[in-house]
Scaffold this motif. Sequence first.
Motif, mmCIF file in Angstrom:
data_model
loop_
_atom_site.group_PDB
_atom_site.id
_atom_site.type_symbol
_atom_site.label_atom_id
_atom_site.label_comp_id
_atom_site.label_asym_id
_atom_site.label_seq_id
_atom_site.Cartn_x
_atom_site.Cartn_y
_atom_site.Cartn_z
ATOM 1 N N GLN A 77 46.040 103.882 30.656
ATOM 2 C CA GLN A 77 45.732 102.574 31.230
ATOM 3 C C GLN A 77 46.892 102.054 32.080
ATOM 4 O O GLN A 77 46.693 101.575 33.191
ATOM 5 C CB GLN A 77 45.444 101.584 30.100
ATOM 6 N N THR A 78 48.087 102.156 31.541
ATOM 7 C CA THR A 78 49.231 101.663 32.289
ATOM 8 C C THR A 78 49.443 102.471 33.559
ATOM 9 O O THR A 78 49.655 101.914 34.641
ATOM 10 C CB THR A 78 50.495 101.712 31.422
ATOM 11 N N ALA A 79 49.374 103.783 33.410
ATOM 12 C CA ALA A 79 49.550 104.628 34.592
ATOM 13 C C ALA A 79 48.484 104.312 35.631
ATOM 14 O O ALA A 79 48.774 104.183 36.826
ATOM 15 C CB ALA A 79 49.499 106.101 34.184
ATOM 16 N N THR A 81 46.774 101.545 36.042
ATOM 17 C CA THR A 81 47.010 100.246 36.660
ATOM 18 C C THR A 81 48.094 100.349 37.718
ATOM 19 O O THR A 81 48.010 99.744 38.773
ATOM 20 C CB THR A 81 47.457 99.223 35.597
ATOM 21 N N LYS A 82 49.112 101.133 37.403
ATOM 22 C CA LYS A 82 50.220 101.235 38.333
ATOM 23 C C LYS A 82 49.788 101.940 39.624
ATOM 24 O O LYS A 82 50.061 101.460 40.719
ATOM 25 C CB LYS A 82 51.377 101.999 37.705
ATOM 26 N N GLN D 169 56.252 95.463 44.235
ATOM 27 C CA GLN D 169 55.068 94.810 43.668
ATOM 28 C C GLN D 169 55.163 93.301 43.848
ATOM 29 O O GLN D 169 54.197 92.641 44.229
ATOM 30 C CB GLN D 169 54.949 95.123 42.179
ATOM 31 N N SER D 253 49.013 93.203 39.166
ATOM 32 C CA SER D 253 48.319 93.773 38.016
ATOM 33 C C SER D 253 49.157 94.782 37.243
ATOM 34 O O SER D 253 49.184 94.766 36.032
ATOM 35 C CB SER D 253 47.007 94.400 38.452
ATOM 36 N N PHE D 254 49.885 95.636 37.941
ATOM 37 C CA PHE D 254 50.633 96.634 37.190
ATOM 38 C C PHE D 254 51.690 95.984 36.314
ATOM 39 O O PHE D 254 51.803 96.263 35.126
ATOM 40 C CB PHE D 254 51.289 97.659 38.120
ATOM 41 N N GLN D 257 50.280 94.369 33.458
ATOM 42 C CA GLN D 257 49.963 95.352 32.426
ATOM 43 C C GLN D 257 51.222 95.677 31.616
ATOM 44 O O GLN D 257 51.182 95.765 30.398
ATOM 45 C CB GLN D 257 49.398 96.618 33.079
ATOM 46 N N GLU D 261 51.909 95.108 27.642
ATOM 47 C CA GLU D 261 52.472 96.079 26.704
ATOM 48 C C GLU D 261 53.674 95.473 25.971
ATOM 49 O O GLU D 261 53.829 95.648 24.766
ATOM 50 C CB GLU D 261 52.928 97.341 27.452
ATOM 51 N N PRO D 391 44.418 93.108 33.499
ATOM 52 C CA PRO D 391 45.708 92.946 32.825
ATOM 53 C C PRO D 391 46.194 91.505 32.920
ATOM 54 O O PRO D 391 46.791 90.993 31.987
ATOM 55 C CB PRO D 391 46.641 93.876 33.597
ATOM 56 N N ARG D 463 41.659 95.282 24.885
ATOM 57 C CA ARG D 463 42.159 95.561 26.229
ATOM 58 C C ARG D 463 41.858 96.996 26.653
ATOM 59 O O ARG D 463 41.454 97.256 27.770
ATOM 60 C CB ARG D 463 43.678 95.326 26.262
ATOM 61 N N LEU D 464 42.026 97.917 25.727
ATOM 62 C CA LEU D 464 41.844 99.319 26.076
ATOM 63 C C LEU D 464 40.385 99.675 26.262
ATOM 64 O O LEU D 464 40.029 100.503 27.082
ATOM 65 C CB LEU D 464 42.422 100.205 24.969
ATOM 66 N N GLU D 507 58.482 101.514 30.874
ATOM 67 C CA GLU D 507 57.271 101.482 31.691
ATOM 68 C C GLU D 507 57.637 101.517 33.167
ATOM 69 O O GLU D 507 56.971 102.146 33.982
ATOM 70 C CB GLU D 507 56.439 100.240 31.395
ATOM 71 N N ARG D 510 58.409 104.881 34.433
ATOM 72 C CA ARG D 510 57.316 105.818 34.243
ATOM 73 C C ARG D 510 57.390 106.990 35.218
ATOM 74 O O ARG D 510 57.047 108.106 34.893
ATOM 75 C CB ARG D 510 56.004 105.065 34.456
#
Lengths: 386, 354, 264, 557, 237
Positions: A77-79, A81-82, D169, D253-254, D257, D261, D391, D463-464, D507, D510
Amino acid sequence: GGGAAPLECTDAIGCVEVAAGEPIHLAYMLTVSGATATLGDDSLGGIRVALNDRPDVLGHTVELTGEDEGCSAEGGQTAGTKVAADPSVVAIVGTNCSGAAFAALPAISEAGMLMCSSSNTNPGLTDPEGGWLPGYYRTAHNDKFQGRIAAEFAYNELGARTAATIHDGSPYAQALQQVFAETFAALGGTVTFQGAVNVGDTDMRAVLTTVAADTPDILYYPIFEPEGNFITAQAAEVAGMENTILMGADGLLADTFPENSGENVVGMYLSGPYVTGATYDDFLAKWAEVIGGVPPSGFHAFAYDCTNMILDAIESVAQQGSDGTLLIGRQALRDAMTATAGFDGLTGSLTCNEYGDCATGEALAVFQITEAELNGGWPPAAIWTP
Amino acid sequence: MLRRTLSRVSWVDVFLRIFQLVAAVVILIGLYKTFTTARYSSEQWATLAFAGLAQGSIYALIALGYTLVYGILLMINFAHGEIYMTGAFSTVFLAMYFNRIGFLQSSPVLAIIVLILFSAAVSTSIAVLLERIAYRPLRNAPRLIPLITAIGASFALQYTFRGLFGSQFRAYPDIAVLKGTWNILGFDVPLVQPVVFLAAVLLMVALYWFVERTKTGKAMRAVSEDKAVARLMGIDIDRIIVSTFALGGALAGAAGVFNGLFRPQGVFFLMGFFPGIKAFTAAVLGGIGNIPGAMMGGLLLGLIEALGPNLILEGLGIPAANQLKDAIAFLVLVLILIFRPQGIFGERLAEKKA
Amino acid sequence: MANILTARNVTKTFGGLVAVNDFTLDIAENSISSVIGPNGAGKTTFFNCVTGFYKVDEGEIIFNSEQIQNRRTDVVTRKGISRTYQNIRLFSNMSAIENILVGQHPRLKTFWAEAVWKSKRFRNEELTALEEARRLLRFVGLQGMGDTLARNLPYGAQRRLEIARALASLPKLLLLDEPTAGMNPNETGEMTRFIQHLRDELGITILLIEHDMRVVMGISEQVTVLDYGSKIAEGSPKEIQSNPRVIEAYLGRGAASGLKAGKR
Amino acid sequence: MKINWKTTLRYGLIGGVSALYFSMIGMVELFAGRNLIGTTVNMGHLLLYGGMLAAGLLAARAHHQGKLAQHAVIGLVAGLSAAIPTALLVILHEFIPMQDVFVSVNNALIRFLTFERGLPGLLQFFLASGLLGLLGGLFDGIPTDYRRAVGTGLAGVAIVAVFSDLVTQVLTNLFGRASVNIFFVSKALKPVIALVLLLAIAAFVFMRDRRKANAPAAVAAAPLDKRAALRKQVILFVIIGALLAIAPWILGSFLSQVLFEVGRFVLLGLGLNIVVGYAGLLDLGYVAFFAFGAYTMGLLTTTTNLNLGGGVFNFWLALPIAVLVSVLFGVLLGFPVLSLRGDYLAIVTLGFGEIIRILALSDWLKPIMGGAQGVLFIPTPEIFGIVFDSPESMYYLVLAAALVAAFVSIRLRDSRLGRQWMAMREDEDVAEAMGINTVQTKLLAFAIGAGFSGLGGAIFAARLGNIFPHSFNLLISINALSLIIVGGLGSIPGVIVGAIALVGLPELLREFQEYRLLIYGILLIVMMLNRPEGFLPAEVFKRELHAGEITEPAEVE
Amino acid sequence: MAMLEVHDIHTYYGNIHALKGISLEVNQGEIVTLIGANGAGKTTTLRTISGLLRPRQGTITLNGELISELPAHELVYKGIAMVPEGRGVFAKMSVQENLEMGAYHRNDKAVITSDLEYVFGLFPRLKERRRQVSGTLSGGEQQMLATGRALMSKPTLLLMDEPSMGLAPILVEGIFDTIQAINKEGTTVLLVEQNALMALSIAHRGYVLQTGQIVLTDKADKLKKDPTVQKAYLGVD
Ligand SMILES: Nc1ncnc2c1ncn2[C@@H]1O[C@H](COP(=O)(O)OP(=O)(O)OP(=O)(O)O)[C@@H](O)[C@H]1O
Ligand SMILES: Nc1ncnc2c1ncn2[C@@H]1O[C@H](COP(=O)(O)OP(=O)(O)OP(=O)(O)O)[C@@H](O)[C@H]1O
Ligand SMILES: [Mg+2]
Ligand SMILES: [Mg+2]
């Protein structure tokens, strides 16, 4: 010609504009950390080899960026969204794990992107009732195909009448053995035992002893390394397993598998994509050149095909400005992808259906491992195709 | 009299007894059903048991590292599983090389000894390095702090080795002389299992002797009780602590090679994580800080894992019982600790002394 | 005077060792009594039996005509017995005032969750508790040190804080285990007066273990002597001082003569 | 001043070993693909030559003072010697291919190290290393105020370039996509922009330092009176509140998100903080309650899986039930561990956590829990027509939950129960002898902790939209424990800071994929070594640590 | 030259300035006592001398050799032993093992055995309990054990921190007799005591500590008669 009109986006869900001199942006979402990291490394290698093959797409280079999906829903989900937040991304290769795909897909689909997976096999992903969303494609085999083909092979070709299965708690293996079991039973066979091991287990004797108690004709365990290695090796040590045929799936179709599993691997069957000899050898050579070594797992070819299909689709729909600018319609790209038919890939001839299943199962095969593979030969010969 | 006895037990005890009783009954029913259906031959049970013992002795070797370090620093060296991995993972390449040049097959005993020494050397160096960098500066910090650096070290080691050697799985080569079987009590047992078991037990006995009898061993016990006073006795506590880590590392390294003989497959960068947790469990089961306890805990855990699912769960008709093997292992741990909160061999925390 | 505490034939063994042997003791209400005896005689063990730290093997302990042997320590405390420890055991990372507040625990009644919405009852109770804690702090002479961490207090102050914490639960019986250990004669004198003060002002019955004979002989009304877990003598300080068995086992000739000489 | 060559070489070698390490584990090669400034400086350079720079700097610093020329020489020597280990690797690779064992020592790495020129390129490598070392040495030699200014500037540029994702972003959200292209090419800063940024930061720092130095000391040191301090605090709160409220709009949004988390782990951390931080019970299986919350939510609201009231409940109805179920299991699992202490407790709770995960995964309970296939199609929460499907919207939900949990935590901490926990943590026997029912006190800690965790789990599931047993593994417990300790055990702001550091930061990293956890691990060690009490420690724990002396006080019975 | 020379040491606990420039000396064959109120810094002084704490400033020399830089465990080899405050016995070891730990740095096995008997002779109670786990000893028994253990290292300089604390009166006499006895046999003693009267009776010289500083020093019998000392530490009013 100098004074051509500027490109105009007429696509229903928008376009990506790639300015002259800028790269076309592809992304990947793979599992490159944790215990499943081999999957990600393997797929990533496939993508990189493909991009290395095609350094120039309509006069642009291709830039690849990526995210770790960690083989988990939250990671996906995070990936997702990114990646979705970056409008320059044209398409995505990924994810590895079906759970991650389910969670990543809403954002990706919403953003108008397309995503092609090299290893998602969960039937739900291409089932409009089960979680499919527009923009999803895969070159990996729907479990429905592979499980069915393995069962048919076992029942019809090997003449097995009793079978046992083992999965490893991954959604992939669990679903695959379930399809196998159901098909096998439907064909008239008896499923004596459906067992499971855990990722990280090393002692398989207990579960093998249970299997052996019914002396089934075949044991199907569509799991991964290293658990698959342990089962293969330890099957030789468990009384009652002498006459049971061993069979795995594409998760074990890796060149390290025979050597890692030892002698008992000889004679074992694996279901998997029918990767033809010459082209594949060619691919391996390129791998050695670009990545080095050999692919660590069995999904690189699917990723390679995904990448090429995406690039083909881009080439077919992109509008080219006179200065080299590209305009790629997102819906058009999806349509082009869906229209893929008879694509001649490493994993066979691919034709996508409207829900994104591009591997039809036609290109699956069953391989048998021989002494040659144990001594470093690869890949094994396909002995049966449906 | 009865009333007086009753007034002593609290409802918590009642609950726990019921819990134990239910668990015991379930286990007994499982056992009964398993044996009455007689699905498995005694041959099969024996195979499982011997494999369990061999596995258990590997757990025990790793558990000793936990116990030694815990005994002396009261610290859970969470990265110990990784120390085991570093030895096993590095040595696999040497083993493959030995195999390639034929050394492994021509003089297996010598080759194995070299492998063990190499593995122990790698693990020991990493353990000592870790102590130096990540633990020593925190020796006087509250106990949770080094636990966190240990967790950090665990990740760092995993991914360092992944970076070095990749994410692929490797396997130790087969060794011809270990391929045969041995007849023990009328059962044909793969030779490698008793060999691993005996070698591990030998190492453990040596360790026990070392700690109980030698001066360094006594110093270890003193340091574990009170560092300041130990220094007043003339003990160089840094040296003692380093030796403890080194000893634990060496045993873990040896365990890495034993594991490679016994379970050649699945050598990769995360291979230490689960055995680490299991060994930690074994150490606690036996009474953490206690050397014989770690040995018995390890063996017991190996046996439970090997026999538990088939013995107990299958009789109850649970599908894919083997999936629950860790659950059984942990459940047994809980049951034992309820009964003996200090572990099987742990010293009674006595009655609280005020 | 009624007996507030009675121990009857209490026996406590550790393995083969009989730490307390068939011990019988009566403590009168509002008295100050002492238990003395050689090292390892079983004095602390007896305290531990009374407060529920140890389960007794035999015998009974009656507090306010209620059997309390083998009850949990928190139950015993709530019935009205408090104690201090031979090796000081404060909550060393909590401030002095917090230590006392914890000591007040048995007196606080509001439901724990009321703290979330700060009910009126809760606020009042907390306020009075704080008030009371400050009062106790003053009472033991630690005013102004409320925010100091227990571990940072000087030794003597820690002893006093331990007593204040014990007093916070409003005990009827206070057990003091070597309250003047590690104090110099001056401080010891102060502590002695303080103990007397406790009894006189608060009416708390006091039972203490001491090796400092000036304290024991100075303030106790009754002295009991233990040796190898058994009672070997009991009586007024005077009687004890001249008891040959006690001199033999515990006081030693020097101390005994010193005591006589130093008598005021 | 005489130059101490041994020291110089030692620092050089340390830098060299670090460069070798990063090269051999493949980090250099991967990072080389990520441009920082234009196409000239990439992260590979940063990683590789950072070691040389540091070597030069530290070697020079070890010499305390000296002429600038001496600094330069020391730096140069350190930098050159730092290049040796890696150079040896390159040479070795030329003769013995090692890729079969050391997978990361491949042609791509060698090409990067030798500037694509093969062995002769080593000369260039040495040149570059020496130069960087020299710069490092010089850097140490320049006057302090310049050094601070330049250092801060460089660090600032590096941070912006490395975390360009975050910056882009935010820019996109505030000013549109086009604004990004002014400053960045793809993910790298444009060279001019980098230079401007460097100068701007440096100038700012320089000016500020000057002003501070000139300001009369008395004014700076004057204690704020209480009212002013309070006012300052209120203003701070208002600002933080406002920022929290509008965060999704700024961040997009990212990053929302990511905040979600972080929020999820804040909830976990707050709960675990009660168990570990307040009550002192080391719980390594805390994820179990998170799983109870998530599975309860999932099973109650989804229509697939078992038909256990599937679809009857909506999110809002299921939420309290999920919390309740977690609390219940908190108490139930609390029972068996009541008599256990310290590390015995740790392993048993760890065991419980694993048991729960294994059961959720098992084929045995598959008809109920979904086994490996998990629970799918959990509906998104909805109220008054607002659908929490993004998110951004979910962020508010988790924010609200975290606020509630923090509030409850604070109130309880300052109450009798809080003192009970603390006393129990300090000395359980004595606490009990104070009349505290330790059984009840422990169970309350478990229950409340479990409740927070269950709340987090329920929101997580919603959420998931689909949950799998793998989401509830041991690493979650470990992460939660690490974050409360890194933040500062027992401290509520600490939980938040810890969650940002250990959840938010990774995150953002990532894209560095397989090295994320390596960085995470190294970060944990470094943070603990430098700030063992955590970033924002609670008072109690600060005390505990700073009583520090050479030896611990002897504990004697 | 004195055997032990402490020159102007400053010791800190974190930020707490516990010793503010202590200077003292102990001559070969002496018994020197340190007296002072709770928290005066007596224990800190001993811990600094024995190397458990490091002075931030100042020097300590033993027979002319600088020892304030040496770690504690090396000082044992130089002949310093300490009976720590609060006894510090190894709780999980038996009485005998504790005593043997005292001789950790010695290699003369035969002599160790005879020394063990010597200690048992001093404290018969310990002989009775030689197999008992030390943690379960009573407070007084532990004190004997700690003293016995220090003697097992055959020190030339013995640092004793409140050896009479918690002992029965009959033993208090005994312990002071023992101190005198071992002193006669050649061991130099630096003694910290709350029982100042007793301490001054057996000591040759004494120092009075107040809040981390030495405020008074003299011959023991002179100190005993000093009115301020009497008032503050001897409980004579
Ligand atoms: N938990 C225990 N286990 C075994 N033996 C114990 C335990 N507690 C005390 N003892 C033994 O019981 C005896 C009495 O101990 P106790 O602590 O009651 O002595 P005491 O009278 O308080 O002595 P002191 O005045 O020295 O404090 C001692 O010999 C001691 O060794
Ligand atoms: N571990 C510690 N941490 C912080 N401060 C300490 C510590 N130990 C002692 N102190 C402080 O140092 C000062 C000197 O203490 P020290 O223990 O040396 O006194 P002392 O003279 O031995 O007293 P006592 O007679 O109580 O044993 C005191 O103010 C004390 O509070
Ligand atoms: Mg006592
Ligand atoms: Mg002292």
